[in-house]
Each structure stands twice: as structure tokens, then as C-alpha cells.
Motif scaffolding. Structure first.
Motif, PDB file in Angstrom:
ATOM      1  N   ASN A 135       4.962   7.385 -12.343  1.00  0.00           N
ATOM      2  CA  ASN A 135       5.185   8.233 -13.511  1.00  0.00           C
ATOM      3  C   ASN A 135       3.972   9.107 -13.797  1.00  0.00           C
ATOM      4  OD1 ASN A 135       7.218   5.828 -15.224  1.00  0.00           O
ATOM      5  ND2 ASN A 135       7.839   7.874 -14.658  1.00  0.00           N
ATOM      6  N   VAL A 136       2.819   8.453 -13.904  1.00  0.00           N
ATOM      7  CA  VAL A 136       1.582   9.160 -14.243  1.00  0.00           C
ATOM      8  C   VAL A 136       1.224  10.165 -13.157  1.00  0.00           C
ATOM      9  CG1 VAL A 136      -0.893   8.865 -14.684  1.00  0.00           C
ATOM     10  CG2 VAL A 136       0.745   7.243 -15.655  1.00  0.00           C
ATOM     11  N   SER A 137       1.457   9.809 -11.903  1.00  0.00           N
ATOM     12  CA  SER A 137       1.172  10.727 -10.803  1.00  0.00           C
ATOM     13  C   SER A 137       1.997  12.008 -10.914  1.00  0.00           C
ATOM     14  CB  SER A 137       1.459  10.030  -9.468  1.00  0.00           C
ATOM     15  OG  SER A 137       1.313  10.926  -8.393  1.00  0.00           O
ATOM     16  N   HIS A 138       3.279  11.861 -11.256  1.00  0.00           N
ATOM     17  CA  HIS A 138       4.136  13.043 -11.346  1.00  0.00           C
ATOM     18  C   HIS A 138       3.774  13.888 -12.562  1.00  0.00           C
ATOM     19  CE1 HIS A 138       8.398  14.886 -10.889  1.00  0.00           C
ATOM     20  NE2 HIS A 138       7.537  15.476 -10.098  1.00  0.00           N
ATOM     21  N   TRP A 139       3.469  13.241 -13.690  1.00  0.00           N
ATOM     22  CA  TRP A 139       3.029  14.005 -14.864  1.00  0.00           C
ATOM     23  C   TRP A 139       1.753  14.789 -14.552  1.00  0.00           C
ATOM     24  CZ3 TRP A 139       4.069   8.934 -17.804  1.00  0.00           C
ATOM     25  CH2 TRP A 139       5.390   8.922 -18.261  1.00  0.00           C
ATOM     26  N   THR A 140       0.845  14.150 -13.821  1.00  0.00           N
ATOM     27  CA  THR A 140      -0.399  14.819 -13.459  1.00  0.00           C
ATOM     28  C   THR A 140      -0.127  16.003 -12.530  1.00  0.00           C
ATOM     29  OG1 THR A 140      -1.595  12.718 -13.660  1.00  0.00           O
ATOM     30  CG2 THR A 140      -2.692  14.488 -12.457  1.00  0.00           C
ATOM     31  N   LEU A 176      -6.071   4.929 -21.213  1.00  0.00           N
ATOM     32  CA  LEU A 176      -4.988   5.110 -20.249  1.00  0.00           C
ATOM     33  C   LEU A 176      -5.571   5.454 -18.883  1.00  0.00           C
ATOM     34  CD1 LEU A 176      -2.517   7.191 -22.443  1.00  0.00           C
ATOM     35  CD2 LEU A 176      -2.329   4.774 -21.854  1.00  0.00           C
ATOM     36  N   LEU A 177      -5.131   4.766 -17.875  1.00  0.00           N
ATOM     37  CA  LEU A 177      -5.666   4.954 -16.526  1.00  0.00           C
ATOM     38  C   LEU A 177      -4.942   6.085 -15.806  1.00  0.00           C
ATOM     39  CD1 LEU A 177      -5.994   1.236 -15.368  1.00  0.00           C
ATOM     40  CD2 LEU A 177      -7.841   2.771 -16.031  1.00  0.00           C
ATOM     41  N   HIS A 222      -3.396   7.883 -12.340  1.00  0.00           N
ATOM     42  CA  HIS A 222      -2.503   7.274 -11.354  1.00  0.00           C
ATOM     43  C   HIS A 222      -3.259   6.648 -10.188  1.00  0.00           C
ATOM     44  CE1 HIS A 222      -3.125  11.346  -9.702  1.00  0.00           C
ATOM     45  NE2 HIS A 222      -2.889  10.810  -8.528  1.00  0.00           N
ATOM     46  N   SER A 223      -4.365   7.242  -9.780  1.00  0.00           N
ATOM     47  CA  SER A 223      -5.125   6.670  -8.664  1.00  0.00           C
ATOM     48  C   SER A 223      -5.716   5.319  -9.053  1.00  0.00           C
ATOM     49  CB  SER A 223      -6.230   7.634  -8.232  1.00  0.00           C
ATOM     50  OG  SER A 223      -7.086   7.948  -9.316  1.00  0.00           O
ATOM     51  N   GLU A 224      -6.137   5.176 -10.306  1.00  0.00           N
ATOM     52  CA  GLU A 224      -6.665   3.894 -10.782  1.00  0.00           C
ATOM     53  C   GLU A 224      -5.553   2.854 -10.893  1.00  0.00           C
ATOM     54  OE1 GLU A 224     -10.291   5.339 -13.666  1.00  0.00           O
ATOM     55  OE2 GLU A 224      -8.232   5.783 -14.303  1.00  0.00           O
ATOM     56  N   LEU A 225      -4.392   3.274 -11.381  1.00  0.00           N
ATOM     57  CA  LEU A 225      -3.262   2.349 -11.479  1.00  0.00           C
ATOM     58  C   LEU A 225      -2.823   1.863 -10.106  1.00  0.00           C
ATOM     59  CD1 LEU A 225      -1.208   4.320 -14.138  1.00  0.00           C
ATOM     60  CD2 LEU A 225      -2.145   2.026 -14.471  1.00  0.00           C
ATOM     61  N   HIS A 226      -2.781   2.759  -9.146  1.00  0.00           N
ATOM     62  CA  HIS A 226      -2.359   2.363  -7.812  1.00  0.00           C
ATOM     63  C   HIS A 226      -3.424   1.512  -7.118  1.00  0.00           C
ATOM     64  CE1 HIS A 226       0.819   5.799  -7.555  1.00  0.00           C
ATOM     65  NE2 HIS A 226       1.290   4.709  -8.098  1.00  0.00           N
ATOM     66  N   GLU A 227      -4.690   1.745  -7.422  1.00  0.00           N
ATOM     67  CA  GLU A 227      -5.735   0.873  -6.886  1.00  0.00           C
ATOM     68  C   GLU A 227      -5.570  -0.544  -7.420  1.00  0.00           C
ATOM     69  OE1 GLU A 227     -10.605   0.814  -6.442  1.00  0.00           O
ATOM     70  OE2 GLU A 227      -9.712   1.713  -8.234  1.00  0.00           O
ATOM     71  N   MET A 228      -5.346  -0.654  -8.731  1.00  0.00           N
ATOM     72  CA  MET A 228      -5.132  -1.968  -9.324  1.00  0.00           C
ATOM     73  C   MET A 228      -3.900  -2.639  -8.735  1.00  0.00           C
ATOM     74  SD  MET A 228      -4.514  -2.900 -13.359  1.00  0.00           S
ATOM     75  CE  MET A 228      -6.097  -2.225 -13.847  1.00  0.00           C
ATOM     76  N   TRP A 280      13.871   5.758 -17.470  1.00  0.00           N
ATOM     77  CA  TRP A 280      13.999   5.867 -18.928  1.00  0.00           C
ATOM     78  C   TRP A 280      12.675   6.336 -19.531  1.00  0.00           C
ATOM     79  CZ3 TRP A 280      11.262   3.567 -22.859  1.00  0.00           C
ATOM     80  CH2 TRP A 280      11.802   3.660 -24.147  1.00  0.00           C
ATOM     81  N   THR A 281      11.565   5.746 -19.092  1.00  0.00           N
ATOM     82  CA  THR A 281      10.243   6.113 -19.616  1.00  0.00           C
ATOM     83  C   THR A 281       9.921   7.565 -19.318  1.00  0.00           C
ATOM     84  OG1 THR A 281       9.496   3.837 -19.273  1.00  0.00           O
ATOM     85  CG2 THR A 281       7.789   5.512 -19.566  1.00  0.00           C
ATOM     86  N   TYR A 282      10.307   8.003 -18.132  1.00  0.00           N
ATOM     87  CA  TYR A 282      10.029   9.376 -17.712  1.00  0.00           C
ATOM     88  C   TYR A 282      10.623  10.391 -18.684  1.00  0.00           C
ATOM     89  CZ  TYR A 282       9.169  12.977 -14.145  1.00  0.00           C
ATOM     90  OH  TYR A 282       8.716  14.064 -13.465  1.00  0.00           O
TER      91      TYR A 282
END
Length: 422
Positions: free
Chosen positions: A85-90, A108-109, A111-117, A391-393
């Protein structure tokens, strides 16, 4: 450039407000190529080990593999999808962070940080699952029993550890938000509401996690008692299933108290409609089979249909603000809104249609009496997580448009007025 973003990404309606667009995060370092390849290699090898071992496992080890590892798949999948989600918004320069308050925005992290985690957590999950399967296959039952306990203890420690590593501020923000959700008698922020709604999609994994941890705490690591708190007749399962809906219901009541908007009471009724489904499902284990089939199962089906249709109507009409159930469909043939941020009308149509069929999975997700089918439960739960992802998107899109409209109204209200000279 930033000023050109609305022209690049606006929907088919009139021009969208400028403040919706902009980079949501400052650029952050990505995982190095070596780490990405290393994580992928470890997960691939662990996955092959699991696929190799599972067919040779007896019924008991296979049951406990599903018991300990299936519940963790859904939240891990949700973390990956939130990063998507965050990647596409970015990528679209949609400044989604503005729907959160100023304190939440700082935590809020990207997308690269979220995917690393998510990548590191997937490695832990995969290695533990492979270790469990290999140990069971080779007959080392005590070593196998230790694997899920180490995994669960490690995940809890990663969440609460005080060391300033692995995104400490963000982890503690998640813990504080979970605490606010569990005590929903305070002002509800957007992060509180959004995470609580995500927990309703994870209600089945939460109940399964409770059952898995019950086996650990009671030392029934590789055995299932016929009676007691860890059995399928336990009242713990329906209680944990109901908790996310109770939290959201209380949040709606609190928001109504603060805003006096009656729609929040209707939203509370939507979450309340899940309780009869959960309660009637749990009663199966405490009733004679004939009584369940002739009286209580038809009631369960009826309340499941009510909950599904009510939830679907709310998704489309309230959360997404589409006109599927309004007169605009009959008068103008218009289902979607005039203002759309994303330039993919087909995806909106897909979301409206697929959301209905994925909502039907709620019947399974809310029903503890279907616990005997863990493979089906896993598939349905992952589908529900995917439904929450889309839904979140769209729900974030609606909130951005609402905030932009309020901002424009406030500017008009405070703009200076001049009398025209006749």
C-alpha cells in the motif's frame, strides 16, 4: 515536479485538491542487494524443507504445525501488503500520511522499511517452521516442541525490547496503539480506528494464536487435551474472536459521544451483528447434534447473512462512498464517485465486486466450530487479509478527500469578505 502530481494521477472527475499530493516520506536507505538475496535464499531453502517434510509427517505433528505456524501467516501477510500500500502511494505521490495526526505521522515507516521488517520476520518464521518439520520427521519431538516457543518468545521480545534497534520508536508506537484499542474509552485517532479495523480481519488468527499459546503455557506442547482451556470446546476461542468487534463497537460509541453523529451508532450496530454469529457457532460444542442442526444452525446461517450484507453495504456506501445502493445508480448509472485519486477505474469495479465474495468468508472467519479445517481456515484468512488490503487502499483515499474538503471549507469560512460598492 510536485505541482504536476494532480495532473498525472487525478481520476476522471474534476481536478483534485493539491494538498492530497506530495511525497509521503523522505527517501530512506533500502536493503542492500546482498541482504535481499540472503533473505530470499534462506526463505527458499526453508520453504523447500517444509514442502519435503510435510507429506511424511503423521497426523499429530501435522496438526501442531498448523496450530503453531498458520496463525502467524496472516499478520505477516498483512505487514507485506501494508508495505505494498505504502509503496504504491509513494509511487503515485499520494500524501497518505496527512490522514494521521502529527505525532502519528512521525512514526509511520516508509515502504522500504516495512518490507525490510517483513523480510526479517519472514526469515525467522521460515527457519522455525523448517526446524519444526525436520525435527518431527527425524523423531526429535522435544526439539520440535522448542521451535515454536522460541519463535513466539522471539517475536514478543522484538515487539517490546527496549534497545534502540529494529525501529524501536515505531514498535513502541504499535504497542501503545494496541493498548489504546484494548482500552477504547479515550479519543479515537485515525491510527486507532485503522488498526482496530485490521484486527477484525485478524480475529480468527488471534483466536488461533490464543489456542497455540495455551498449549505452550499448559505444557501441552505436542498433545491436545479433550477438555479444558486448550480444547476446541473452550470458551476462550469465541471470546478472543469477539474482542476486535467489541473494541470497534466501543470506539464507535466513543466517537458518537465526541461528535454526536448518529452514523457512528449505525456503525456500532454493524460490529454488534458479528456477536450472534460467534456465539451461535460456539454453542455447537455444548448442544446435542440434532438440536444444533434443526434450530441453532439455521439461526447461525441467518445471522451470518445479516452480518455479511450489513458489512458489505457499509464498505461500499460509507467507507468507500460509492453509489451502488443509492438512486444515482438508477438515475445516472453511476456507481463510483465523481472524485477518484487513482487512475484505474477497473480496479475500483474489481474492488466492489470482489469485496462481496470475500465478505462471505466472514462466515468462516467468525465461526469457531469450523476450526477442524485449518487448511481451509488459512486460505480464507489470507483472502480476508487481501480484502482488508484493498479496503484500506480506498478507505485512505476517501479520508484524504474528506480532509481536503474540510480544509477548503475552513479556508472559505475564514476568508475576508468585502462589500461591493454599488
Amino acid at each position: 515536479e510536485r505541482g504536476q502530481a494532480p495532473q498525472r494521477h487525478h481520476g476522471p472527475g474534476p481536478g483534485l485538491p493539491q494538498q492530497i499530493f506530495g511525497p509521503p516520506h523522505f527517501p530512506v536507505p533500502r536493503m542492500t542487494r546482498e541482504r535481499v538475496l540472503g533473505c530470499a535464499a534462506v526463505c527458499a531453502v526453508a520453504g523447500l524443507v517444509v514442502l519435503w517434510c510435510l507429506p511424511s509427517l503423521d497426523a499429530a505433528p501435522l496438526f501442531f504445525f498448523k496450530l503453531y505456524y498458520f496463525p502467524l501467516a496472516a499478520p505477516l501477510f498483512m505487514l507485506w501488503l501494508w508495505g505494498l500500500n505504502v509503496s504504491h502511494w509513494t509511487q503515485l505521490r499520494v500524501n497518505y500520511v496527512t490522514v494521521f495526526n502529527s505525532e502519528e505521522q512521525k512514526l509511520l515507516l516508509a515502504h522500504s522499511e516495512l518490507h525490510e521488517m517483513a523480510a526479517y520476520l519472514t526469515v525467522l518464521f521460515s527457519v522455525s517452521a523448517a526446524g519444526f518439520c525436520m525435527s518431527c520427521r527425524e523423531g526429535y519431538s522435544h526439539f520440535a516442541a522448542v521451535q515454536p516457543m522460541l519463535l513466539y518468545a522471539g517475536l514478543i521480545w522484538l515487539l517490546v525490547m527496549p534497545q534502540d534497534t529494529f525501529y524501536r520508536k515505531n514498535r513502541h508506537f504499535l504497542v501503545r496503539t494496541l493498548a489504546r484499542i484494548a482500552w477504547p474509552f479515550q479519543v479515537v485517532t485515525f491510527a486507532d480506528f485503522l488498526l482496530a479495523d485490521m484486527l477484525t480481519s485478524l480475529s480468527k488468527p488471534m483466536a488461533d494464536l490464543e489456542n497455540a499459546m495455551c498449549h505452550m503455557v499448559t505444557l501441552n506442547w505436542l498433545s491436545t487435551p479433550e477438555h479444558g482451556p486448550c480444547s476446541k470446546q473452550s470458551w476462550h476461542l469465541p471470546v478472543v474472536l469477539a474482542l476486535p468487534y467489541l473494541w470497534r463497537l466501543l470506539q464507535c460509541v466513543r466517537v458518537y459521544r465526541d461528535t454526536k453523529e448518529r452514523s457512528n451508532l449505525a456503525n456500532a450496530c454493524k460490529y454488534f451483528s458479528a456477536f450472534p454469529v460467534i456465539i451461535l457457532s460456539a454453542m455447537k460444542y455444548h448442544l446435542p447434534q440434532d438440536l444444533w442442526l434443526t434450530t441453532y444452525k439455521p439461526l447461525w446461517v441467518m445471522f451470518a447473512i445479516i452480518n455479511t450484507l450489513f458489512s458489505y453495504y457499509w464498505d461500499i456506501t460509507r467507507d468507500w462512498e460509492f453509489g451502488l445502493f443509492s438512486q444515482s445508480v438508477w438515475n445516472k448509472g453511476q456507481v463510483l464517485r465523481d472524485h477518484l485519486i487513482y487512475n484505474y477505474r477497473g480496479l475500483y469495479v474489481w474492488a466492489v465486486v470482489s469485496n462481496f465474495f470475500l465478505r462471505i468468508a466472514w462466515t468462516h472467519k467468525l465461526s469457531s466450530h469450523l476450526v477442524s479445517f485449518p487448511g481451509t481456515t488459512l486460505v480464507v484468512t489470507l483472502l480476508e487479509v487481501f480484502r482488508r488490503f484493498q479496503w484500506t487502499y480506498i478507505r485512505i483515499e476517501v479520508q484524504l478527500l474528506k480532509d481536503a474538503k474540510k480544509s477548503a471549507s475552513a479556508k472559505d469560512l475564514h476568508a475576508p469578505r468585502f462589500l461591493e460598492l454599488q
